[in-house]
Design a protein around this motif. Structure first.
Motif, PDB file in Angstrom:
ATOM      1  N   ARG A 206     -12.137 -64.433   3.871  1.00  0.00           N
ATOM      2  CA  ARG A 206     -11.351 -63.530   3.219  1.00  0.00           C
ATOM      3  C   ARG A 206     -10.100 -63.167   3.957  1.00  0.00           C
ATOM      4  NH1 ARG A 206     -11.913 -57.023   2.553  1.00  0.00           N
ATOM      5  NH2 ARG A 206     -10.378 -56.738   0.727  1.00  0.00           N
ATOM      6  N   HIS A 207      -9.103 -63.083   3.147  1.00  0.00           N
ATOM      7  CA  HIS A 207      -7.651 -62.979   3.838  1.00  0.00           C
ATOM      8  C   HIS A 207      -7.695 -61.689   4.742  1.00  0.00           C
ATOM      9  CE1 HIS A 207      -6.877 -59.406   1.458  1.00  0.00           C
ATOM     10  NE2 HIS A 207      -7.113 -60.140   0.165  1.00  0.00           N
ATOM     11  N   GLY A 208      -6.630 -61.755   5.669  1.00  0.00           N
ATOM     12  CA  GLY A 208      -6.322 -60.627   6.509  1.00  0.00           C
ATOM     13  C   GLY A 208      -5.884 -59.498   5.949  1.00  0.00           C
ATOM     14  N   GLN A 209      -5.709 -58.173   6.499  1.00  0.00           N
ATOM     15  CA  GLN A 209      -5.516 -56.966   5.642  1.00  0.00           C
ATOM     16  C   GLN A 209      -4.052 -57.035   5.006  1.00  0.00           C
ATOM     17  OE1 GLN A 209      -3.654 -53.499   7.757  1.00  0.00           O
ATOM     18  NE2 GLN A 209      -5.698 -52.402   6.934  1.00  0.00           N
ATOM     19  N   ALA A 210      -3.993 -56.792   3.760  1.00  0.00           N
ATOM     20  CA  ALA A 210      -2.765 -56.868   2.988  1.00  0.00           C
ATOM     21  C   ALA A 210      -1.998 -55.523   3.225  1.00  0.00           C
ATOM     22  CB  ALA A 210      -3.015 -57.180   1.657  1.00  0.00           C
ATOM     23  N   SER A 211      -0.938 -55.153   2.502  1.00  0.00           N
ATOM     24  CA  SER A 211      -0.113 -54.166   2.915  1.00  0.00           C
ATOM     25  C   SER A 211      -0.423 -53.317   1.793  1.00  0.00           C
ATOM     26  CB  SER A 211       1.348 -54.716   2.848  1.00  0.00           C
ATOM     27  OG  SER A 211       1.722 -55.464   3.833  1.00  0.00           O
TER      28      SER A 211
ATOM     29  N   ASP B  92       5.203 -54.539  -1.462  1.00  0.00           N
ATOM     30  CA  ASP B  92       4.630 -55.597  -1.504  1.00  0.00           C
ATOM     31  C   ASP B  92       3.169 -55.841  -1.323  1.00  0.00           C
ATOM     32  OD1 ASP B  92       3.889 -58.405  -2.136  1.00  0.00           O
ATOM     33  OD2 ASP B  92       5.544 -59.386  -0.819  1.00  0.00           O
ATOM     34  N   TYR B  93       2.231 -55.467  -1.998  1.00  0.00           N
ATOM     35  CA  TYR B  93       0.843 -55.638  -1.515  1.00  0.00           C
ATOM     36  C   TYR B  93       0.511 -57.078  -0.867  1.00  0.00           C
ATOM     37  CZ  TYR B  93      -4.107 -55.957  -1.428  1.00  0.00           C
ATOM     38  OH  TYR B  93      -5.424 -56.215  -1.143  1.00  0.00           O
ATOM     39  N   ASP B  94       1.305 -58.026  -1.455  1.00  0.00           N
ATOM     40  CA  ASP B  94       0.632 -59.061  -1.247  1.00  0.00           C
ATOM     41  C   ASP B  94       0.911 -59.782   0.230  1.00  0.00           C
ATOM     42  OD1 ASP B  94      -0.950 -61.503  -1.847  1.00  0.00           O
ATOM     43  OD2 ASP B  94       0.909 -62.597  -2.821  1.00  0.00           O
ATOM     44  N   ALA B  95       1.759 -59.337   0.839  1.00  0.00           N
ATOM     45  CA  ALA B  95       2.221 -59.729   2.190  1.00  0.00           C
ATOM     46  C   ALA B  95       1.246 -59.086   3.134  1.00  0.00           C
ATOM     47  CB  ALA B  95       3.635 -59.164   2.784  1.00  0.00           C
ATOM     48  N   LEU B  96       0.791 -60.022   4.011  1.00  0.00           N
ATOM     49  CA  LEU B  96      -0.172 -59.373   5.362  1.00  0.00           C
ATOM     50  C   LEU B  96       0.586 -58.306   6.015  1.00  0.00           C
ATOM     51  CD1 LEU B  96      -1.853 -62.525   7.018  1.00  0.00           C
ATOM     52  CD2 LEU B  96      -2.665 -61.259   5.053  1.00  0.00           C
ATOM     53  N   SER B  97      -0.252 -57.187   6.323  1.00  0.00           N
ATOM     54  CA  SER B  97       0.139 -56.405   7.373  1.00  0.00           C
ATOM     55  C   SER B  97       0.374 -56.800   8.559  1.00  0.00           C
ATOM     56  CB  SER B  97      -0.725 -55.069   7.344  1.00  0.00           C
ATOM     57  OG  SER B  97      -1.966 -55.342   7.792  1.00  0.00           O
ATOM     58  N   THR B  98       0.991 -56.320   9.486  1.00  0.00           N
ATOM     59  CA  THR B  98       0.795 -56.798  10.863  1.00  0.00           C
ATOM     60  C   THR B  98      -0.565 -56.746  11.514  1.00  0.00           C
ATOM     61  OG1 THR B  98       2.945 -55.621  11.266  1.00  0.00           O
ATOM     62  CG2 THR B  98       1.774 -56.044  13.161  1.00  0.00           C
ATOM     63  N   LEU B  99      -1.314 -55.854  11.075  1.00  0.00           N
ATOM     64  CA  LEU B  99      -2.780 -56.009  11.489  1.00  0.00           C
ATOM     65  C   LEU B  99      -3.429 -57.231  11.018  1.00  0.00           C
ATOM     66  CD1 LEU B  99      -5.086 -54.561  13.062  1.00  0.00           C
ATOM     67  CD2 LEU B  99      -5.701 -53.327  10.923  1.00  0.00           C
ATOM     68  N   GLY B 100      -3.225 -57.399   9.544  1.00  0.00           N
ATOM     69  CA  GLY B 100      -3.797 -58.602   9.003  1.00  0.00           C
ATOM     70  C   GLY B 100      -3.396 -59.774   9.679  1.00  0.00           C
ATOM     71  N   ALA B 101      -2.157 -59.878  10.203  1.00  0.00           N
ATOM     72  CA  ALA B 101      -1.867 -61.215  10.801  1.00  0.00           C
ATOM     73  C   ALA B 101      -2.478 -61.497  12.206  1.00  0.00           C
ATOM     74  CB  ALA B 101      -0.294 -60.963  11.155  1.00  0.00           C
ATOM     75  N   GLU B 102      -2.874 -60.220  12.790  1.00  0.00           N
ATOM     76  CA  GLU B 102      -3.259 -60.397  14.168  1.00  0.00           C
ATOM     77  C   GLU B 102      -4.887 -60.572  13.876  1.00  0.00           C
ATOM     78  OE1 GLU B 102      -4.674 -57.655  17.860  1.00  0.00           O
ATOM     79  OE2 GLU B 102      -3.304 -56.659  16.354  1.00  0.00           O
ATOM     80  N   GLN B 103      -5.568 -59.958  12.611  1.00  0.00           N
ATOM     81  CA  GLN B 103      -7.020 -60.424  12.292  1.00  0.00           C
ATOM     82  C   GLN B 103      -6.996 -61.986  12.153  1.00  0.00           C
ATOM     83  OE1 GLN B 103      -7.157 -57.950   8.818  1.00  0.00           O
ATOM     84  NE2 GLN B 103      -8.189 -56.500   9.834  1.00  0.00           N
ATOM     85  N   ALA B 104      -6.089 -62.562  11.408  1.00  0.00           N
ATOM     86  CA  ALA B 104      -6.077 -64.081  10.973  1.00  0.00           C
ATOM     87  C   ALA B 104      -6.140 -64.786  12.522  1.00  0.00           C
ATOM     88  CB  ALA B 104      -5.002 -64.568  10.381  1.00  0.00           C
ATOM     89  N   ARG B 105      -5.045 -64.550  13.340  1.00  0.00           N
ATOM     90  CA  ARG B 105      -4.964 -65.053  14.778  1.00  0.00           C
ATOM     91  C   ARG B 105      -6.248 -65.241  15.283  1.00  0.00           C
ATOM     92  NH1 ARG B 105      -4.038 -62.994  19.367  1.00  0.00           N
ATOM     93  NH2 ARG B 105      -3.205 -61.097  18.485  1.00  0.00           N
ATOM     94  N   VAL B 106      -6.915 -63.731  15.572  1.00  0.00           N
ATOM     95  CA  VAL B 106      -8.185 -63.633  16.373  1.00  0.00           C
ATOM     96  C   VAL B 106      -9.154 -64.498  15.604  1.00  0.00           C
ATOM     97  CG1 VAL B 106     -10.018 -62.045  16.714  1.00  0.00           C
ATOM     98  CG2 VAL B 106      -7.621 -61.128  17.002  1.00  0.00           C
ATOM     99  N   LEU B 107      -9.216 -64.506  14.510  1.00  0.00           N
ATOM    100  CA  LEU B 107     -10.345 -65.525  13.695  1.00  0.00           C
ATOM    101  C   LEU B 107     -10.147 -66.766  14.295  1.00  0.00           C
ATOM    102  CD1 LEU B 107     -12.594 -66.074  11.736  1.00  0.00           C
ATOM    103  CD2 LEU B 107     -10.658 -66.523   9.991  1.00  0.00           C
ATOM    104  N   GLY B 108      -8.744 -67.422  14.187  1.00  0.00           N
ATOM    105  CA  GLY B 108      -8.466 -68.732  14.725  1.00  0.00           C
ATOM    106  C   GLY B 108      -8.930 -68.719  16.064  1.00  0.00           C
ATOM    107  N   GLU B 109      -8.872 -67.960  17.185  1.00  0.00           N
ATOM    108  CA  GLU B 109      -9.250 -68.016  18.611  1.00  0.00           C
ATOM    109  C   GLU B 109     -10.611 -68.225  18.433  1.00  0.00           C
ATOM    110  OE1 GLU B 109      -7.227 -64.516  19.889  1.00  0.00           O
ATOM    111  OE2 GLU B 109      -5.277 -65.533  20.101  1.00  0.00           O
TER     112      GLU B 109
END
Length: 231
Positions: free
Chosen positions: A8-13, A18-35
């Protein structure tokens, strides 16, 4: 034996223009998953994603954390979320004004959302929606079948999608692809309600087709409660 990892995608806005853009936290969640994937030695042969901006942003964050930018990416709009804003607006046309004036807007929206999706998936109002629940089911079925076909060529595939399609794919696999609409809607709703941003669902391909191994696994965000979000 191939694996589909449905992310599931990271947190949206939520609440933004623009709801469809990731929030700052959502981008961090995605990076943490990659790690987390990198530590566990998970390196997909292929990434499938929906066509939405939040899917694209989640893939970018996932690759940043994984350190593997060269993995091929294919866009399949079959993995897009249903138009929940239309579904909610048909049920409660003034929901935005109601939420804006509420002391807990997230909770207020969730209550409205569950009632709206219950109406949408009931089968009694299909003509009112641009995409009915049966049409959504057919779309996700097609996306799941295409992903399953790709497992003949790739051992591990990551699919970056949204809570609705992932929950529906799992509902069909657990309740049965030919389950009646009412049963499927109940199972889907219960699964969709608990979906965590960047939660990972593992489907395994065997001789009898796909089956679910785990649903909504999110240990990578549990150590930091700030990262644990549902919307």
């Amino acid at each position: 034996m191939g694996r589909l990892l449905l992310v599931r995608h990271g947190q949206a806005s939520f609440g933004a223009e623009d709801y469809d853009a990731l929030s700052t936290l959502g981008a961090e969640q995605a990076r943490v998953l990659g790690e987390s994937f990198a530590r566990r030695g998970v390196k997909p042969d292929l990434v499938l994603r929906g066509s939405l901006r939040r899917h694209e942003g989640t893939v970018a964050g996932l690759f940043a954390g994984l350190g593997e930018p060269g993995i091929p990416v294919t866009v399949d709009a079959g993995w897009d979320e249903f138009d929940f804003q239309q579904v909610v607006a048909i049920h409660r046309p003034l929901y935005r004004e109601e939420i804006a004036g509420h002391e807990q807007p997230g909770r207020a929206f969730q209550e409205i959302f569950e009632a709206a999706t219950g109406r949408w998936s009931s089968g009694g109002f299909d003509a009112e929606y641009a995409e009915s629940f049966p049409a959504f089911r057919d779309r996700v079925t097609g996306a799941l079948e295409r992903a399953g076909e790709l497992l003949r060529e790739h051992r591990d595939i990551v699919v970056v999608s949204s809570g609705g399609p992932i929950a529906l794919a799992v509902a069909m696999l657990t309740a049965g692809m030919t389950a009646d609409a009412a049963t499927l809607a109940v199972v889907w709703s219960s699964l969709n309600r608990v979906a965590v941003n960047t939660g990972v669902t593992k489907l395994v391909s065997g001789r009898r087709g796909l089956w679910m191994s785990t649903y909504n696994e999110h240990s990578h965000v549990e150590a930091d409660q700030r990262l644990l979000t549902y919307r």
